[in-house]
Design an enzyme around this catalytic site. Sequence first.
Site, PDB file in Angstrom:
ATOM      1  N   LYS A   1       0.948   4.109  -2.926  1.00  0.00           N
ATOM      2  CA  LYS A   1       0.580   5.488  -2.618  1.00  0.00           C
ATOM      3  C   LYS A   1       1.730   6.457  -2.882  1.00  0.00           C
ATOM      4  O   LYS A   1       1.505   7.608  -3.284  1.00  0.00           O
ATOM      5  CB  LYS A   1       0.114   5.586  -1.164  1.00  0.00           C
ATOM      6  CG  LYS A   1      -1.247   4.935  -0.909  1.00  0.00           C
ATOM      7  CD  LYS A   1      -2.331   5.530  -1.774  1.00  0.00           C
ATOM      8  CE  LYS A   1      -3.728   5.108  -1.371  1.00  0.00           C
ATOM      9  NZ  LYS A   1      -4.763   5.621  -2.292  1.00  0.00           N
TER      10      LYS A   1
ATOM     11  N   TYR B   1       0.828  -1.210   0.000  1.00  0.00           N
ATOM     12  CA  TYR B   1       0.000   0.000   0.000  1.00  0.00           C
ATOM     13  C   TYR B   1       0.864   1.262   0.000  1.00  0.00           C
ATOM     14  O   TYR B   1       0.612   2.204  -0.764  1.00  0.00           O
ATOM     15  CB  TYR B   1      -0.906  -0.040   1.231  1.00  0.00           C
ATOM     16  CG  TYR B   1      -1.774   1.164   1.456  1.00  0.00           C
ATOM     17  CD1 TYR B   1      -2.893   1.397   0.669  1.00  0.00           C
ATOM     18  CD2 TYR B   1      -1.495   2.066   2.487  1.00  0.00           C
ATOM     19  CE1 TYR B   1      -3.712   2.491   0.892  1.00  0.00           C
ATOM     20  CE2 TYR B   1      -2.302   3.162   2.720  1.00  0.00           C
ATOM     21  CZ  TYR B   1      -3.411   3.377   1.921  1.00  0.00           C
ATOM     22  OH  TYR B   1      -4.214   4.467   2.149  1.00  0.00           O
TER      23      TYR B   1
END
Length: 293
Positions: free
Chosen positions: A175, A171
Site C-alpha cells: 500500500k 500489505y
Amino acid sequence: MTDICAGRVVVVTGAGRGLGRAHALAFAAEGAKVVVNDLGVGLDGAPAPGSPAELVAAEIRAAGGEAVAHGGDIATAKGAASLVEAALDHFGRLDTLVGNAGFLRDRMLVNLDEDDWDAVVRVHLKGHFLPLREAAAHWRAEAKAGRRPVARVVHTTSGAGLLGSVGQGNYAAAKAGIVGLTLVASAELARYGVQVNAIAPAARTRMTEQVFTGLEAAPEDVSPLVVWLGSAASEGVTGRVFEAEGGRITVMEGWRPGPTADKGARWTPAEAGEAARRLLGEAEVPGAVYGAG
C-alpha cells in the site's frame, strides 16, 4: 442523483464485493457505464465459486444502468490488457480507472513466508501497476491523436501504507508502494490529460472485519469521494492522497522536509548523532503504527 459521471466509462477492479462493489454501484447511479472486474477469489486469494463481478453487473443493469463483467486477473499483463479492451469493446471508450482489488495474508514478520509476501504485493501493487500502464498507454495514444482525454485514476492505498500496521508488513509495504506509484503517475501522465489520486479508505468489509473489529463505517460512505475524483468535476486535483471514513474526509500530507541542520562539511558519527537528536526534538512526532502497543 446528479449524473456527475454521465457518459463516462469507468473500470473498477475488485468490484465484486465490499468497497469495489460500492464504487461500481455509485458510479452507475451517477450515469457511468461500468466495467466490473473481479476474479472471484477468497480473502486469501484462493479461487472461490460463483462470479461476483457478474452479480454486480447484473444489479447495475437491473437498475437501468449499463455494465459488463470482467473476470480476468489484473495482476497479469494479459488480464490487465483485456480489462482495458473490455471497456473499449463494449462501450467505445475509457475515462476512469479505479484500482481496488486486493486480499490479506496477515502474519507477524518473523512468521511471514515468501509466498504470502509475494501474493499480497502481487495483487495490490502489481494489480495497480498493470491496469494503470494499459490505461495510460491508451490515453497517451488518444492525446497524441488529438483527442485529449479527461481521464481519471483513483488508486486504493491504506492507513497501513501511510503509518504501518502490526502484523501486516506485506500489505503495508504494498500500500505504501501504491502511494509512490500514484505520485509518479500523476507527474508523468498530466501532459496527456490524466489525473491520478489515491484514497485510504476505512470501512467495514469482509477484508477488515477481522482486523478492525470496532470499525462500523460502510463502504458506501467512501464511494462519493471516489466518484467525484473519477469525474470531470475534479479538474485540477492530482497527486493527492485522501483518507475517507464515514462522513470524514482528510487530505493526507506525506513526507516533506522538516527540521534541518547543515554543518557545511562532513559530520563525525558523534556529531551526526547529536544533530539528529536535536532535530528530532524539533520535529513533529509521527503517527502511531496501527496495532502498536
